[in-house]
Motif scaffolding. Structure first.
Motif, short mmCIF file in Angstrom:
data_model
loop_
_atom_site.label_atom_id
_atom_site.label_comp_id
_atom_site.label_asym_id
_atom_site.label_seq_id
_atom_site.Cartn_x
_atom_site.Cartn_y
_atom_site.Cartn_z
N VAL A 88 4.14 -35.69 -1.89
CA VAL A 88 3.53 -36.87 -1.31
C VAL A 88 4.04 -38.09 -2.07
N GLU A 89 4.27 -39.16 -1.33
CA GLU A 89 4.84 -40.36 -1.92
C GLU A 89 3.78 -41.45 -2.07
N ILE A 90 3.68 -42.00 -3.27
CA ILE A 90 2.88 -43.20 -3.48
C ILE A 90 3.84 -44.38 -3.39
N PRO A 91 3.75 -45.17 -2.33
CA PRO A 91 4.74 -46.24 -2.12
C PRO A 91 4.73 -47.27 -3.26
N ALA A 92 5.85 -47.93 -3.42
CA ALA A 92 5.97 -48.98 -4.44
C ALA A 92 4.88 -50.03 -4.23
N GLY A 93 4.26 -50.41 -5.31
CA GLY A 93 3.20 -51.40 -5.24
C GLY A 93 1.85 -50.84 -4.87
N GLU A 94 1.80 -49.55 -4.46
CA GLU A 94 0.53 -48.91 -4.11
C GLU A 94 0.08 -48.01 -5.26
N PHE A 95 -1.18 -47.60 -5.20
CA PHE A 95 -1.70 -46.79 -6.30
C PHE A 95 -2.42 -45.53 -5.83
N SER A 96 -2.21 -45.16 -4.55
CA SER A 96 -2.79 -43.92 -4.05
C SER A 96 -2.03 -43.44 -2.84
N ALA A 97 -2.16 -42.16 -2.54
CA ALA A 97 -1.59 -41.55 -1.34
C ALA A 97 -2.46 -40.36 -0.97
N ASP A 98 -2.36 -39.90 0.28
CA ASP A 98 -3.26 -38.86 0.76
C ASP A 98 -2.54 -37.56 1.06
N ILE A 99 -3.12 -36.47 0.60
CA ILE A 99 -2.75 -35.13 1.05
C ILE A 99 -3.86 -34.72 2.01
N THR A 100 -3.55 -34.59 3.27
CA THR A 100 -4.59 -34.36 4.28
C THR A 100 -4.71 -32.87 4.58
N ILE A 101 -5.91 -32.34 4.37
CA ILE A 101 -6.21 -30.96 4.70
C ILE A 101 -7.04 -30.95 5.98
N THR A 102 -6.58 -30.21 6.99
CA THR A 102 -7.29 -30.10 8.25
C THR A 102 -7.77 -28.67 8.43
N ALA A 103 -9.07 -28.47 8.50
CA ALA A 103 -9.62 -27.13 8.70
C ALA A 103 -9.37 -26.69 10.14
N ILE A 104 -9.11 -25.42 10.32
CA ILE A 104 -8.86 -24.85 11.64
C ILE A 104 -10.08 -24.03 12.05
N ASP A 105 -10.68 -24.39 13.18
CA ASP A 105 -11.84 -23.67 13.69
C ASP A 105 -11.33 -22.46 14.48
N ASN A 106 -11.45 -21.28 13.90
CA ASN A 106 -10.85 -20.09 14.52
C ASN A 106 -11.83 -19.23 15.30
N PHE A 107 -13.11 -19.59 15.31
CA PHE A 107 -14.15 -18.87 16.07
C PHE A 107 -14.32 -17.43 15.60
N ASP A 108 -13.84 -17.11 14.39
CA ASP A 108 -14.01 -15.78 13.82
C ASP A 108 -15.07 -15.81 12.74
N VAL A 109 -15.80 -14.72 12.61
CA VAL A 109 -16.76 -14.58 11.53
C VAL A 109 -16.01 -14.02 10.32
N ASP A 110 -15.43 -14.91 9.51
CA ASP A 110 -14.57 -14.46 8.42
C ASP A 110 -14.95 -15.07 7.07
N GLY A 111 -16.12 -15.67 6.97
CA GLY A 111 -16.60 -16.15 5.68
C GLY A 111 -15.93 -17.43 5.23
N ASP A 112 -16.40 -17.95 4.11
CA ASP A 112 -15.83 -19.17 3.54
C ASP A 112 -14.51 -18.85 2.85
N VAL A 113 -13.67 -19.85 2.70
CA VAL A 113 -12.41 -19.68 1.99
C VAL A 113 -12.17 -20.91 1.12
N GLU A 114 -11.59 -20.70 -0.03
CA GLU A 114 -11.31 -21.81 -0.95
C GLU A 114 -9.81 -22.00 -1.08
N LEU A 115 -9.39 -23.23 -1.16
CA LEU A 115 -8.01 -23.55 -1.47
C LEU A 115 -8.00 -24.51 -2.65
N VAL A 116 -6.98 -24.40 -3.47
CA VAL A 116 -6.85 -25.26 -4.64
C VAL A 116 -5.51 -25.98 -4.57
N ILE A 117 -5.57 -27.31 -4.58
CA ILE A 117 -4.36 -28.13 -4.60
C ILE A 117 -4.05 -28.46 -6.05
#
Length: 277
Positions: A88-117
């Motif tokens: 991810v790029e923090i543009p010149a003169g800026e001080f933040s940038a976003d890593i966007t995580i989008t959850a996928i609704d899969n309609f399955d009963v599969d419990g919670d899941v954790e991800l670590v960035i």
């Protein structure tokens, strides 16, 4: 002479203690460091995006900063990430940038899941608060499963319809009382459903029409909150008016019960209860 000897011995003792102490650890982050805005978050599977913000701390950013990251998880099919490149790029003169995580609704009963960035290299800048590489160098996101166990087959069958006005001048009578009618419905699986949450409601033969709308009505079970929705919107009941219910519920205990309640046009609060026979 003894006085000077005692002073010399005292100094030697002081120096010997000082030499046993560890040197203080000093982080040199004068060029800046990168970190996350927070260390953890939790979202439900169907709630949309989560934005993990990477922040440039200390120093300036005249030329832009490139921040590398990796993601560890037991099930990568439960979400998507942007940028997918792992940088991810923090543009010149800026001080933040976003890593966007989008959850996928899969309609399955599969419990919670954790991800670590995990933040890694970043244009030679250190990571974590002050560049120490520990706190805020990673962020854990828990995706909460919004699908609860549901035995949809248990709801297939014939249901007695009990309905009435629950408030106002018409209470406690129902449409069946006003029109001298009798209602019963059939519930079957929706053959087009792949989620295991939808049924089709039709009127039982030999009974008056209760579910209107000109044909079978598809109803969905929202299993985690335990609520109901109709795929075509609010249903028409008793060939009368659209029933804009405000609350719904169901019970999986035998006999199965399905209930909706709310105002029926301007005629007062109303409810219907389907009880499996």
């Amino acid at each position: 002479m003894k006085k000077y000897i005692y002073k010399l011995m005292a100094l030697l003792v002081v120096f010997s203690f000082a030499s046993c102490e560890e040197d203080p650890v000093v982080f040199d982050a004068s060029g800046g460091f990168v970190q996350f805005s927070s260390e953890s978050a939790a979202i439900t599977e169907d709630s949309g995006d989560v934005v993990s913000t990477v922040i440039l701390g200390s120093g300036s950013n005249p030329s832009g900063v490139s921040v590398d990251f990796t993601i560890t998880t037991d099930d990568a099919s439960r979400f998507s990430v942007s940028p997918a490149s792992g940088t991810v790029e923090i543009p010149a003169g800026e001080f933040s940038a976003d890593i966007t995580i989008t959850a996928i609704d899969n309609f399955d009963v599969d419990g919670d899941v954790e991800l670590v960035i995990n933040l890694s290299t970043s244009s030679s800048l250190p990571v974590g608060i002050g560049g120490e590489g520990v706190n805020f160098a990673s962020r854990a996101i828990t995706i909460i499963d919004n699908d609860c166990p549901l035995d949809i087959n248990a709801f297939v069958g014939t249901y007695m319809v009990s309905e009435q006005f629950t408030a106002g001048q018409n209470a406690p009578r129902g449409l069946s009382d006003f029109f001298s009618e009798s209602y019963q419905v059939e519930i079957a699986l929706d053959p087009n459903d792949t989620s295991g949450t939808k049924v089709i409601i039709t009127n039982s033969a030999g009974f008056n029409t209760y579910i209107g709308d000109g044909g079978p009505v598809v109803m969905s079970f929202n299993s985690c909150p335990g609520t109901l929705t109709f795929d075509a919107g609010f249903p028409t009941v008793g060939l009368f008016r659209t029933f804009e219910y405000t609350a719904s519920s169901y019970s999986e205990d035998s006999p199965q019960v399905i209930k909706c309640e709310g105002p029926l046009a301007t005629f007062g609060d109303y409810e219907f209860v389907f009880t499996k026979m």
